[in-house]
Design an enzyme around this catalytic site. Structure first.
Site, PDB file in Angstrom:
ATOM      1  N   ASP A 143       0.886  -1.162   0.000  1.00  0.00           N
ATOM      2  CA  ASP A 143       0.000   0.000   0.000  1.00  0.00           C
ATOM      3  C   ASP A 143       0.925   1.213   0.000  1.00  0.00           C
ATOM      4  O   ASP A 143       1.513   1.556   1.023  1.00  0.00           O
ATOM      5  CB  ASP A 143      -0.866  -0.048   1.271  1.00  0.00           C
ATOM      6  CG  ASP A 143      -1.621   1.247   1.525  1.00  0.00           C
ATOM      7  OD1 ASP A 143      -1.653   2.109   0.637  1.00  0.00           O
ATOM      8  OD2 ASP A 143      -2.187   1.378   2.636  1.00  0.00           O
ATOM      9  N   LYS A 152       2.449  11.528  -3.520  1.00  0.00           N
ATOM     10  CA  LYS A 152       1.437  10.725  -4.220  1.00  0.00           C
ATOM     11  C   LYS A 152       0.348  11.639  -4.809  1.00  0.00           C
ATOM     12  O   LYS A 152      -0.271  11.323  -5.805  1.00  0.00           O
ATOM     13  CB  LYS A 152       0.828   9.733  -3.225  1.00  0.00           C
ATOM     14  CG  LYS A 152      -0.162   8.768  -3.826  1.00  0.00           C
ATOM     15  CD  LYS A 152      -0.595   7.764  -2.787  1.00  0.00           C
ATOM     16  CE  LYS A 152      -1.695   6.860  -3.288  1.00  0.00           C
ATOM     17  NZ  LYS A 152      -2.090   5.887  -2.262  1.00  0.00           N
ATOM     18  N   GLU A 172      -7.363   0.447  -4.093  1.00  0.00           N
ATOM     19  CA  GLU A 172      -7.254   0.297  -2.641  1.00  0.00           C
ATOM     20  C   GLU A 172      -8.534  -0.269  -2.000  1.00  0.00           C
ATOM     21  O   GLU A 172      -8.451  -1.192  -1.184  1.00  0.00           O
ATOM     22  CB  GLU A 172      -6.863   1.642  -2.015  1.00  0.00           C
ATOM     23  CG  GLU A 172      -5.405   1.965  -2.305  1.00  0.00           C
ATOM     24  CD  GLU A 172      -5.029   3.423  -2.124  1.00  0.00           C
ATOM     25  OE1 GLU A 172      -5.846   4.192  -1.590  1.00  0.00           O
ATOM     26  OE2 GLU A 172      -3.916   3.783  -2.535  1.00  0.00           O
ATOM     27  N   ASP A 225     -12.693   5.038   2.672  1.00  0.00           N
ATOM     28  CA  ASP A 225     -11.236   5.088   2.881  1.00  0.00           C
ATOM     29  C   ASP A 225     -10.777   6.536   3.003  1.00  0.00           C
ATOM     30  O   ASP A 225     -10.702   7.267   2.014  1.00  0.00           O
ATOM     31  CB  ASP A 225     -10.550   4.390   1.696  1.00  0.00           C
ATOM     32  CG  ASP A 225      -9.027   4.411   1.813  1.00  0.00           C
ATOM     33  OD1 ASP A 225      -8.488   5.082   2.706  1.00  0.00           O
ATOM     34  OD2 ASP A 225      -8.367   3.755   0.986  1.00  0.00           O
TER      35      ASP A 225
END
Ligand code: AMP
Length: 602
Positions: A8, A70, A171, A193
């Site tokens: 991850d 990211k 994810e 999430d």
């Protein structure tokens, strides 16, 4: 088949897991932590630090400590997201030659792919150490909302780290696997999430071990860091009102505020009230200035209420896209560190009219799911088939500057679609194909993924030639496009990567550099760690020496002083062996002092 690791690669933290002995387990980093900060720092003397070691020195080195890249991966500098990031990041963000966002540290540009690769390489090394074997194959996760350019860039980061990226998965899909949902029953789940930098909501349907993502929504710029920034602003305003000092222009103070804001936010998940205390935050003519403030959970909740509400609005959009009412959702899964916040749990429960499932650690669920996917690919886990969807529509620019969608948003991958196009002018010798991703009707408002030309069309009146265009999306959600003139059978194909990302030659060069610098990078990290330990030990030894000098013999005193002096002189040495010896000697001295201090209590 070799071991496949699941990674991850998070905005704030990354996590690594492996499927072994029938279960997926998290692999801790060498410091024993189960997650590793996705941070890379560059010290003035040219060392590169990754993970916790980078985070620990961030306060002292704010402009050269890079985090949250990211959010920039696969994006242009001029994109609104990167522009927004530029306003708060203490490090410099600039444009690479192709306009992609990159960071600049000590005059050298680093792409977000390279920064990601530094983190991935560290995780790969942890895995190799833990498994005591070489590891190459990996499954890496991305937010469900990532477009093609962002997925490709993530895969390139993996390649730069020496990994063979077998699969990129969403994810939330990974999280569903981790929660072990869907082995034998059927149902519909929502995966909420909320991490440090991104928010995703996905609605998945499952039946007899088959997962299908029905809808994904989210915001790649909404997460815990936005709450930290809000809290920082409150602290800065309060400090300005109290002292007349504006902390915005003080990078060291800003970094300390950021850390303190995050710490307070995390603490308020378990206590109702906390104190933020930052002594010596700055100074003015009257001397040092300290920041001290009490903060309650209620205050924090009102500071970030609209951010949490924004996530709920995305949840409603996703349910609408999936054509579902909250009562039809059979399980709600929480993923991401921010879901430990009581307000988040409360609001999610209210919206979905059920208590969310928290049986898996939300920090680890995604990596664990990636490891299970790795187990599936390695043949260690059977009976689970994973189907993802395309997060945004894909299509072509057609006459009048419009976008014609070929593959609609939320289509299940892998998929392929073919359509016939023709020319718009008489005797047109070529067609220009402009591949787009997005939901807007005008081509210019969507993301441009690539352009290519199909040439050699024989002279014909407009509308006569028949050009067959095929969009093919593989199981990673990565697109390739083929155009074929049905008359001449001439064909042209692109794996979409033209307008963003790294060129093949740039990747080759970076890989060669990484190979070349691998040993020196490792030595530099060890040196940096060793120096930090020596610095700490010099400090404590000097202090205890001052307190216990009277109890030591002359010989002991002069030996300890000599060791201290030697440590001070050697601290900048680039000789790892020498510096290790110096540390050992100094440790002996420190132990000698401790023995003397406690001898009366033995
Ligand atoms: P992730 O990206 O999933 O690693 O999540 C990181 C985010 O979760 C950061 O913004 C953290 O500050 C936040 N976080 C971690 N633990 C907690 C907690 N116990 N309470 C509130 N936020 C947390």
């Amino acid at each position: 088949m070799d071991k496949v690791i699941g990674i991850d690669l998070g905005t704030t933290n990354s996590c690594l897991a492996i499927f072994e002995g029938g279960v997926a387990q998290v692999i801790p980093n060498p410091e024993g932590s189960r997650t590793t900060p996705s941070m890379v720092a560059f010290t003035p003397d040219g060392q590169r630090l990754v993970g916790s070691i980078a985070k620990r020195q961030a306060v002292a080195n704010p402009t050269s400590t890079v985090f949250a890249t990211k959010r920039m991966i696969g994006r242009k500098l001029k994109s609104s997201e990167v522009q927004r990031m530029q306003m708060t990041a203490p490090y410099k963000i600039a444009a690479a030659d192709n306009g992609d966002a990159c960071v600049v540290v000590h005059g050298r540009r680093y792409t977000p792919q390279e920064i990601g690769a530094f983190v991935l390489r560290q995780l790969r090394e942890s895995a190799q150490e833990y498994l005591d074997q070489s590891v190459k194959d990996a499954v890496i996760t991305v937010p469900a909302y990532f477009d093609d350019a962002q997925r490709q860039a993530t895969r390139d980061a993996g390649r730069l780290a020496g990994l063979n990226v077998l699969r990129i998965i969403n994810e939330p899909t990974a999280a569903a696997l981790a929660y072990g949902i869907g082995a034998d029953a059927a149902g519909t789940i929502a995966v909420y999430d909320l991490g440090g930098g991104t928010f995703d909501i996905s609605i998945l349907e499952y039946s007899q071990g088959v997962f299908q993502v029905k809808a994904t929504h989210g915001d790649t710029f909404l997460g815990g860091e936005d709450i930290d920034v809000r809290l920082m602003d409150v602290l800065i305003e309060g400090f300005l009102a109290e002292t007349g000092i504006d902390l915005h222009s003080d990078p060291v103070a800003l970094q300390r505020l950021k850390d303190a804001a995050e710490r307070a936010k995390v603490e308020l998940s378990t206590v109702e009230e906390t104190e933020i205390s930052l002594p010596f935050l700055t100074a003015d003519a009257s001397g040092p200035r300290h920041l001290r403030r009490r903060l309650t959970r209620d205050e924090l909740e009102s500071i970030c209420q609209d951010l949490i509400e924004a996530t709920l609005a995305h949840c409603q959009d996703a349910m609408q896209a999936a054509g579902l009412q909250p009562q039809q959702i059979t399980d709600v899964l929480l993923v991401g560190g921010m879901t430990k916040m009581p307000m988040v749990q409360r609001e999610v429960a209210r919206l979905f009219q059920r208590q969310p499932n928290r049986s898996v650690n939300p920090d680890e669920a995604v990596a664990v799911g990636a490891a299970i996917q790795g187990g599936i690919l390695a043949g260690d886990v059977g009976q689970v088939l994973l189907l993802d969807v395309v997060p945004l529509s894909l299509g072509l620019e057609t006459s009048g500057g419009l976008m014609t969608k070929l593959i609609p948003r939320n289509a299940t991958v892998p998929c392929s679609l073919t359509e016939i196009f023709t020319t718009s002018e008489d005797y047109q010798p070529l067609v220009n194909l402009h591949i787009l991703q997005g939901e807007r009707p005008l081509a210019a408002d969507n993301t441009s993924l690539a352009r290519f030309e199909l040439v050699g069309i024989p002279p014909a009146l407009r509308g006569v030639p028949k050009i067959e265009v095929t969009f093919n999306i593989d199981a990673n959600g990565i697109l390739s496009v083929t155009a074929r003139d049905l008359g001449t059978r001439r064909e042209q194909q692109v794996r979409v990567r033209a307008t963003s990302g790294l060129t093949e030659s740039a990747i080759e060069r970076m890989l060669a550099e990484a190979e070349q610098y691998q040993d020196s990078d490792r030595i530099n990290v060890e040196l940096a760690d060793m120096r930090r330990r020596i610095q700490g030990l010099i400090y404590t030894t000097e202090r205890s020496l001052a307190e216990s000098a009277n109890y030591l013999t002359e010989t002991e005193l002069s030996q300890i002083r000599a060791d201290l002096e030697n440590a001070r002189r050697s601290i900048d040495s680039a000789d790892l062996y020498r510096i290790q010896q110096v540390l050992k000697e100094l440790e002996k001295s420190a132990f000698r002092i401790t023995e003397v201090m406690y001898k009366d209590f033995a």
